[in-house]
Design a protein around this motif. Sequence first.
Motif, PDB file in Angstrom:
ATOM      1  N   LEU A   1       0.673  -1.210  -0.031  1.00 41.00           N
ATOM      2  CA  LEU A   1       0.113  -0.009   0.078  1.00 41.00           C
ATOM      3  C   LEU A   1       0.788   1.272   0.006  1.00 41.00           C
ATOM      4  O   LEU A   1       0.550   2.208  -0.790  1.00 41.00           O
ATOM      5  CB  LEU A   1      -1.100  -0.080   1.105  1.00 41.00           C
ATOM      6  CG  LEU A   1      -1.819   1.213   1.319  1.00 41.00           C
ATOM      7  CD1 LEU A   1      -2.771   1.401   0.228  1.00 41.00           C
ATOM      8  CD2 LEU A   1      -2.660   1.026   2.558  1.00 41.00           C
ATOM      9  N   MET A   2       1.986   1.249   0.944  1.00 44.88           N
ATOM     10  CA  MET A   2       2.780   2.409   0.751  1.00 44.88           C
ATOM     11  C   MET A   2       3.490   2.773  -0.417  1.00 44.88           C
ATOM     12  O   MET A   2       3.534   3.801  -1.000  1.00 44.88           O
ATOM     13  CB  MET A   2       3.807   2.330   1.950  1.00 44.88           C
ATOM     14  CG  MET A   2       3.439   2.489   3.364  1.00 44.88           C
ATOM     15  SD  MET A   2       2.406   4.071   3.689  1.00 44.88           S
ATOM     16  CE  MET A   2       1.040   3.429   4.256  1.00 44.88           C
ATOM     17  N   LYS A   3       3.867   1.349  -1.311  1.00 45.66           N
ATOM     18  CA  LYS A   3       4.380   1.365  -2.425  1.00 45.66           C
ATOM     19  C   LYS A   3       3.428   2.123  -3.551  1.00 45.66           C
ATOM     20  O   LYS A   3       3.866   3.052  -4.176  1.00 45.66           O
ATOM     21  CB  LYS A   3       4.917   0.093  -2.698  1.00 45.66           C
ATOM     22  CG  LYS A   3       5.543   0.060  -4.049  1.00 45.66           C
ATOM     23  CD  LYS A   3       6.031  -1.386  -4.556  1.00 45.66           C
ATOM     24  CE  LYS A   3       6.553  -1.486  -5.788  1.00 45.66           C
ATOM     25  NZ  LYS A   3       6.695  -3.074  -6.057  1.00 45.66           N
ATOM     26  N   LEU A   4       2.259   1.662  -3.479  1.00 45.11           N
ATOM     27  CA  LEU A   4       1.346   2.209  -4.269  1.00 45.11           C
ATOM     28  C   LEU A   4       0.731   3.637  -4.156  1.00 45.11           C
ATOM     29  O   LEU A   4       0.614   4.542  -5.024  1.00 45.11           O
ATOM     30  CB  LEU A   4       0.022   1.427  -4.383  1.00 45.11           C
ATOM     31  CG  LEU A   4      -1.350   1.656  -5.139  1.00 45.11           C
ATOM     32  CD1 LEU A   4      -0.859   1.517  -6.419  1.00 45.11           C
ATOM     33  CD2 LEU A   4      -2.420   1.019  -4.476  1.00 45.11           C
TER      34      LEU A   4
ATOM     35  N   SER B   1     -10.061   7.922  -4.309  1.00 47.50           N
ATOM     36  CA  SER B   1     -11.095   7.255  -3.499  1.00 47.50           C
ATOM     37  C   SER B   1     -10.568   5.843  -3.417  1.00 47.50           C
ATOM     38  O   SER B   1     -10.683   5.351  -2.147  1.00 47.50           O
ATOM     39  CB  SER B   1     -12.240   7.404  -4.256  1.00 47.50           C
ATOM     40  OG  SER B   1     -13.287   6.710  -3.503  1.00 47.50           O
ATOM     41  N   LYS B   2     -10.296   5.077  -4.224  1.00 53.87           N
ATOM     42  CA  LYS B   2      -9.415   3.696  -4.417  1.00 53.87           C
ATOM     43  C   LYS B   2      -8.602   3.569  -3.512  1.00 53.87           C
ATOM     44  O   LYS B   2      -8.593   2.767  -2.646  1.00 53.87           O
ATOM     45  CB  LYS B   2      -9.392   3.194  -5.826  1.00 53.87           C
ATOM     46  CG  LYS B   2      -8.874   1.966  -5.849  1.00 53.87           C
ATOM     47  CD  LYS B   2      -8.653   1.557  -7.331  1.00 53.87           C
ATOM     48  CE  LYS B   2      -8.586  -0.155  -7.410  1.00 53.87           C
ATOM     49  NZ  LYS B   2      -8.306  -0.174  -9.020  1.00 53.87           N
ATOM     50  N   LEU B   3      -7.483   4.606  -3.345  1.00 54.33           N
ATOM     51  CA  LEU B   3      -6.488   4.572  -2.463  1.00 54.33           C
ATOM     52  C   LEU B   3      -6.811   4.826  -1.113  1.00 54.33           C
ATOM     53  O   LEU B   3      -6.336   3.835  -0.148  1.00 54.33           O
ATOM     54  CB  LEU B   3      -5.181   5.781  -2.864  1.00 54.33           C
ATOM     55  CG  LEU B   3      -4.059   5.593  -2.221  1.00 54.33           C
ATOM     56  CD1 LEU B   3      -3.296   4.564  -2.401  1.00 54.33           C
ATOM     57  CD2 LEU B   3      -3.260   6.960  -2.604  1.00 54.33           C
ATOM     58  N   LEU B   4      -7.863   5.613  -0.826  1.00 52.00           N
ATOM     59  CA  LEU B   4      -8.424   5.958   0.658  1.00 52.00           C
ATOM     60  C   LEU B   4      -9.096   4.725   1.056  1.00 52.00           C
ATOM     61  O   LEU B   4      -8.909   4.462   2.285  1.00 52.00           O
ATOM     62  CB  LEU B   4      -8.928   7.168   0.648  1.00 52.00           C
ATOM     63  CG  LEU B   4      -8.161   8.398   0.434  1.00 52.00           C
ATOM     64  CD1 LEU B   4      -9.174   9.601   0.328  1.00 52.00           C
ATOM     65  CD2 LEU B   4      -7.212   8.410   1.623  1.00 52.00           C
ATOM     66  N   ARG B   5      -9.606   4.066   0.089  1.00 57.67           N
ATOM     67  CA  ARG B   5     -10.493   2.669   0.716  1.00 57.67           C
ATOM     68  C   ARG B   5      -9.496   1.701   1.145  1.00 57.67           C
ATOM     69  O   ARG B   5      -9.701   1.034   2.036  1.00 57.67           O
ATOM     70  CB  ARG B   5     -11.522   2.191  -0.609  1.00 57.67           C
ATOM     71  CG  ARG B   5     -12.672   3.117  -0.488  1.00 57.67           C
ATOM     72  CD  ARG B   5     -13.860   2.175  -1.412  1.00 57.67           C
ATOM     73  NE  ARG B   5     -13.294   1.872  -2.717  1.00 57.67           N
ATOM     74  CZ  ARG B   5     -13.176   2.558  -3.774  1.00 57.67           C
ATOM     75  NH1 ARG B   5     -13.573   3.787  -3.700  1.00 57.67           N
ATOM     76  NH2 ARG B   5     -12.731   2.017  -4.957  1.00 57.67           N
ATOM     77  N   ARG B   6      -8.272   1.620   0.283  1.00 58.48           N
ATOM     78  CA  ARG B   6      -7.393   0.751   0.911  1.00 58.48           C
ATOM     79  C   ARG B   6      -6.658   1.111   2.080  1.00 58.48           C
ATOM     80  O   ARG B   6      -6.351   0.256   3.194  1.00 58.48           O
ATOM     81  CB  ARG B   6      -6.181   0.618  -0.295  1.00 58.48           C
ATOM     82  CG  ARG B   6      -6.612  -0.188  -1.312  1.00 58.48           C
ATOM     83  CD  ARG B   6      -5.790  -0.213  -2.702  1.00 58.48           C
ATOM     84  NE  ARG B   6      -6.483  -1.004  -3.504  1.00 58.48           N
ATOM     85  CZ  ARG B   6      -5.716  -1.131  -4.709  1.00 58.48           C
ATOM     86  NH1 ARG B   6      -4.236  -0.920  -4.989  1.00 58.48           N
ATOM     87  NH2 ARG B   6      -6.392  -1.910  -5.686  1.00 58.48           N
ATOM     88  N   PHE B   7      -6.427   2.375   2.544  1.00 63.46           N
ATOM     89  CA  PHE B   7      -6.015   2.817   3.873  1.00 63.46           C
ATOM     90  C   PHE B   7      -7.204   2.476   4.820  1.00 63.46           C
ATOM     91  O   PHE B   7      -6.553   2.198   5.941  1.00 63.46           O
ATOM     92  CB  PHE B   7      -5.692   4.306   3.949  1.00 63.46           C
ATOM     93  CG  PHE B   7      -4.350   4.569   3.335  1.00 63.46           C
ATOM     94  CD1 PHE B   7      -3.071   4.316   4.074  1.00 63.46           C
ATOM     95  CD2 PHE B   7      -4.195   5.089   2.014  1.00 63.46           C
ATOM     96  CE1 PHE B   7      -1.879   4.689   3.631  1.00 63.46           C
ATOM     97  CE2 PHE B   7      -2.568   5.281   1.571  1.00 63.46           C
ATOM     98  CZ  PHE B   7      -1.646   5.171   2.335  1.00 63.46           C
TER      99      PHE B   7
ATOM    100  N   VAL C   1     -14.983   8.162   0.310  1.00 59.39           N
ATOM    101  CA  VAL C   1     -15.180   6.737   0.779  1.00 59.39           C
ATOM    102  C   VAL C   1     -16.783   6.833   1.284  1.00 59.39           C
ATOM    103  O   VAL C   1     -17.390   7.377   2.028  1.00 59.39           O
ATOM    104  CB  VAL C   1     -14.401   6.272   2.003  1.00 59.39           C
ATOM    105  CG1 VAL C   1     -14.848   5.013   2.683  1.00 59.39           C
ATOM    106  CG2 VAL C   1     -12.934   6.569   1.774  1.00 59.39           C
ATOM    107  N   GLY C   2     -17.412   5.596   0.730  1.00 61.22           N
ATOM    108  CA  GLY C   2     -18.821   5.504   1.120  1.00 61.22           C
ATOM    109  C   GLY C   2     -19.226   5.001   2.348  1.00 61.22           C
ATOM    110  O   GLY C   2     -18.050   4.279   2.861  1.00 61.22           O
TER     111      GLY C   2
END
Length: 134
Positions: A19-22, A49-55, A96-97
């Motif tokens: 995730l950090m790499k992405l 949004s996709k990145l924040l959902r992963r966080f 994020v929903g």
Amino acid sequence: DDETPVPRQVSAPQYMWLLMKLAYSTLSDQTVIPQDGSPFPGSFVATISKLLRRFLRVYTHTYTSHFESMQKHGAVAHLNCGFKHFMWFTREFSLVGEEDFGPISALVKTFVAQGEKRLYADSVSRPPAVPEES
């Protein structure tokens, strides 16, 4: 991500590293976040949004699997502070929903209720503004 389009099972530390790499590559990509003054691409909100959902998955994992350890080390206030900032930011900009909060949705509702209560208390306890003299 583009390198691994099919989800795969990884350990939590491996997930964090990936995730950090992405995040680094996404936030460094000038086609995602232009640094030359050009407009943001139409895909910006979806990408972030996709990145924040992963966080959010990391926060969810921490709350559901490591909360006792956070308590033991006196780190719950720090965890809550970071999560509240994340939660309010993502809600403010609809990044994020509500359904994405899943297993920690009750916690989110608690924090929202506390925030609303605090806002109400602040608005009631403040004296009216005194107009400045011209």
